[in-house]
Design a protein around this motif. Structure first.
Motif, PDB file in Angstrom:
ATOM      1  N   LEU A 186       3.634   8.973  15.575  1.00  0.00           N
ATOM      2  CA  LEU A 186       4.029   8.526  14.241  1.00  0.00           C
ATOM      3  C   LEU A 186       2.931   8.836  13.228  1.00  0.00           C
ATOM      4  O   LEU A 186       3.218   9.351  12.144  1.00  0.00           O
ATOM      5  N   LYS A 187       1.692   8.533  13.567  1.00  0.00           N
ATOM      6  CA  LYS A 187       0.600   8.784  12.630  1.00  0.00           C
ATOM      7  C   LYS A 187       0.476  10.271  12.311  1.00  0.00           C
ATOM      8  O   LYS A 187       0.212  10.644  11.168  1.00  0.00           O
ATOM      9  N   ARG A 188       0.686  11.118  13.294  1.00  0.00           N
ATOM     10  CA  ARG A 188       0.648  12.573  13.051  1.00  0.00           C
ATOM     11  C   ARG A 188       1.793  13.009  12.145  1.00  0.00           C
ATOM     12  O   ARG A 188       1.624  13.879  11.297  1.00  0.00           O
ATOM     13  N   ARG A 189       2.966  12.425  12.337  1.00  0.00           N
ATOM     14  CA  ARG A 189       4.100  12.773  11.465  1.00  0.00           C
ATOM     15  C   ARG A 189       3.822  12.343  10.020  1.00  0.00           C
ATOM     16  O   ARG A 189       4.212  13.025   9.075  1.00  0.00           O
ATOM     17  N   ILE A 190       3.182  11.202   9.845  1.00  0.00           N
ATOM     18  CA  ILE A 190       2.833  10.736   8.503  1.00  0.00           C
ATOM     19  C   ILE A 190       1.857  11.714   7.853  1.00  0.00           C
ATOM     20  O   ILE A 190       2.032  12.087   6.682  1.00  0.00           O
ATOM     21  N   ILE A 191       0.870  12.155   8.597  1.00  0.00           N
ATOM     22  CA  ILE A 191      -0.078  13.147   8.072  1.00  0.00           C
ATOM     23  C   ILE A 191       0.658  14.426   7.721  1.00  0.00           C
ATOM     24  O   ILE A 191       0.422  15.025   6.659  1.00  0.00           O
ATOM     25  N   ASP A 192       1.573  14.857   8.583  1.00  0.00           N
ATOM     26  CA  ASP A 192       2.369  16.054   8.307  1.00  0.00           C
ATOM     27  C   ASP A 192       3.172  15.901   7.020  1.00  0.00           C
ATOM     28  O   ASP A 192       3.289  16.854   6.240  1.00  0.00           O
ATOM     29  N   MET A 193       3.747  14.709   6.803  1.00  0.00           N
ATOM     30  CA  MET A 193       4.534  14.480   5.591  1.00  0.00           C
ATOM     31  C   MET A 193       3.648  14.588   4.344  1.00  0.00           C
ATOM     32  O   MET A 193       4.061  15.155   3.339  1.00  0.00           O
ATOM     33  N   HIS A 194       2.439  14.052   4.416  1.00  0.00           N
ATOM     34  CA  HIS A 194       1.521  14.171   3.281  1.00  0.00           C
ATOM     35  C   HIS A 194       1.179  15.634   3.018  1.00  0.00           C
ATOM     36  O   HIS A 194       1.161  16.072   1.868  1.00  0.00           O
ATOM     37  N   ARG A 195       0.920  16.369   4.066  1.00  0.00           N
ATOM     38  CA  ARG A 195       0.602  17.792   3.904  1.00  0.00           C
ATOM     39  C   ARG A 195       1.798  18.554   3.354  1.00  0.00           C
ATOM     40  O   ARG A 195       1.650  19.421   2.491  1.00  0.00           O
ATOM     41  N   LYS A 196       2.976  18.236   3.865  1.00  0.00           N
ATOM     42  CA  LYS A 196       4.202  18.907   3.412  1.00  0.00           C
ATOM     43  C   LYS A 196       4.432  18.668   1.923  1.00  0.00           C
ATOM     44  O   LYS A 196       4.841  19.566   1.200  1.00  0.00           O
ATOM     45  N   ARG A 197       4.173  17.462   1.485  1.00  0.00           N
ATOM     46  CA  ARG A 197       4.372  17.115   0.072  1.00  0.00           C
ATOM     47  C   ARG A 197       3.135  17.419  -0.771  1.00  0.00           C
ATOM     48  O   ARG A 197       3.140  17.208  -1.967  1.00  0.00           O
ATOM     49  N   ARG A 198       2.071  17.866  -0.100  1.00  0.00           N
ATOM     50  CA  ARG A 198       0.804  18.210  -0.759  1.00  0.00           C
ATOM     51  C   ARG A 198       0.300  17.096  -1.656  1.00  0.00           C
ATOM     52  O   ARG A 198       0.029  17.282  -2.842  1.00  0.00           O
ATOM     53  N   ARG A 199       0.201  15.959  -1.066  1.00  0.00           N
ATOM     54  CA  ARG A 199      -0.310  14.823  -1.821  1.00  0.00           C
ATOM     55  C   ARG A 199      -1.180  13.986  -0.914  1.00  0.00           C
ATOM     56  O   ARG A 199      -1.116  14.077   0.299  1.00  0.00           O
ATOM     57  N   ARG A 200      -1.974  13.178  -1.521  1.00  0.00           N
ATOM     58  CA  ARG A 200      -2.837  12.300  -0.743  1.00  0.00           C
ATOM     59  C   ARG A 200      -2.167  10.936  -0.649  1.00  0.00           C
ATOM     60  O   ARG A 200      -1.333  10.577  -1.481  1.00  0.00           O
ATOM     61  N   PRO A 201      -2.547  10.147   0.359  1.00  0.00           N
ATOM     62  CA  PRO A 201      -1.963   8.811   0.476  1.00  0.00           C
ATOM     63  C   PRO A 201      -2.266   7.973  -0.755  1.00  0.00           C
ATOM     64  O   PRO A 201      -3.354   8.018  -1.305  1.00  0.00           O
ATOM     65  N   GLU A 202      -1.292   7.214  -1.212  1.00  0.00           N
ATOM     66  CA  GLU A 202      -1.458   6.388  -2.403  1.00  0.00           C
ATOM     67  C   GLU A 202      -1.371   4.906  -2.082  1.00  0.00           C
ATOM     68  O   GLU A 202      -1.242   4.097  -2.981  1.00  0.00           O
ATOM     69  N   LEU A 203      -1.460   4.571  -0.821  1.00  0.00           N
ATOM     70  CA  LEU A 203      -1.321   3.185  -0.399  1.00  0.00           C
ATOM     71  C   LEU A 203      -2.281   2.268  -1.126  1.00  0.00           C
ATOM     72  O   LEU A 203      -1.899   1.223  -1.633  1.00  0.00           O
ATOM     73  N   MET A 204      -3.535   2.632  -1.185  1.00  0.00           N
ATOM     74  CA  MET A 204      -4.537   1.733  -1.738  1.00  0.00           C
ATOM     75  C   MET A 204      -4.318   1.482  -3.231  1.00  0.00           C
ATOM     76  O   MET A 204      -4.414   0.362  -3.701  1.00  0.00           O
ATOM     77  N   GLU A 205      -4.011   2.523  -3.966  1.00  0.00           N
ATOM     78  CA  GLU A 205      -3.787   2.348  -5.398  1.00  0.00           C
ATOM     79  C   GLU A 205      -2.571   1.471  -5.665  1.00  0.00           C
ATOM     80  O   GLU A 205      -2.602   0.582  -6.503  1.00  0.00           O
ATOM     81  N   ALA A 206      -1.498   1.703  -4.927  1.00  0.00           N
ATOM     82  CA  ALA A 206      -0.285   0.900  -5.099  1.00  0.00           C
ATOM     83  C   ALA A 206      -0.534  -0.548  -4.698  1.00  0.00           C
ATOM     84  O   ALA A 206      -0.104  -1.476  -5.381  1.00  0.00           O
TER      85      ALA A 206
END
Length: 119
Positions: free
Chosen positions: A46-66
């Motif tokens: 699951l964690k690898r798929r999440i990283i893949d999704m971020h790479r696919k969308r070319r964005r960084r995680p926004e969890l902390m800001e939100a």
């Protein structure tokens, strides 16, 4: 799903990441049955798929800001700007933690889990 959503922030991305995780688990299920820690292996997928999704969308995680913004507006306090500043500093510190420590904080404080994260 909740963990993936906190990481991805989108229903569509979350569903895609979780679906891909289940597909990967199904593909290697016979091999996984011989593993000592099925949950930990699925967690890693699951964690690898999440990283893949971020790479696919070319964005960084926004969890902390939100999360910082949510924390500041969630409470009815006198100075929401001060609360936002403190929350941003806190979440920046949490974001600088190692992967396992970050997951432990996220799972416990944002999702309410009390046990150790999968290994």
């Amino acid at each position: 799903m909740r963990y993936a959503y906190l990481q991805l922030g989108s229903d569509a991305d979350t569903e895609e990441a979780v679906d891909l995780t289940f597909d990967a688990v199904m593909d290697c299920w016979p091999r996984m049955l011989g593993m000592e820690n099925l949950e930990g292996y699925a967690w890693t997928i699951l964690k690898r798929r999440i990283i893949d999704m971020h790479r696919k969308r070319r964005r960084r995680p926004e969890l902390m800001e939100a999360a910082a913004f949510e924390a500041a507006v969630a409470d009815h306090i006198e100075d929401p700007y001060d609360a936002l500043t403190v929350a941003i500093a806190l979440y920046a510190a949490v974001a600088s933690l190692g992967e396992r420590q970050f997951d432990a904080i996220l799972l416990h404080y944002r999702m309410g889990f009390t046990g150790p994260p999968p290994t």
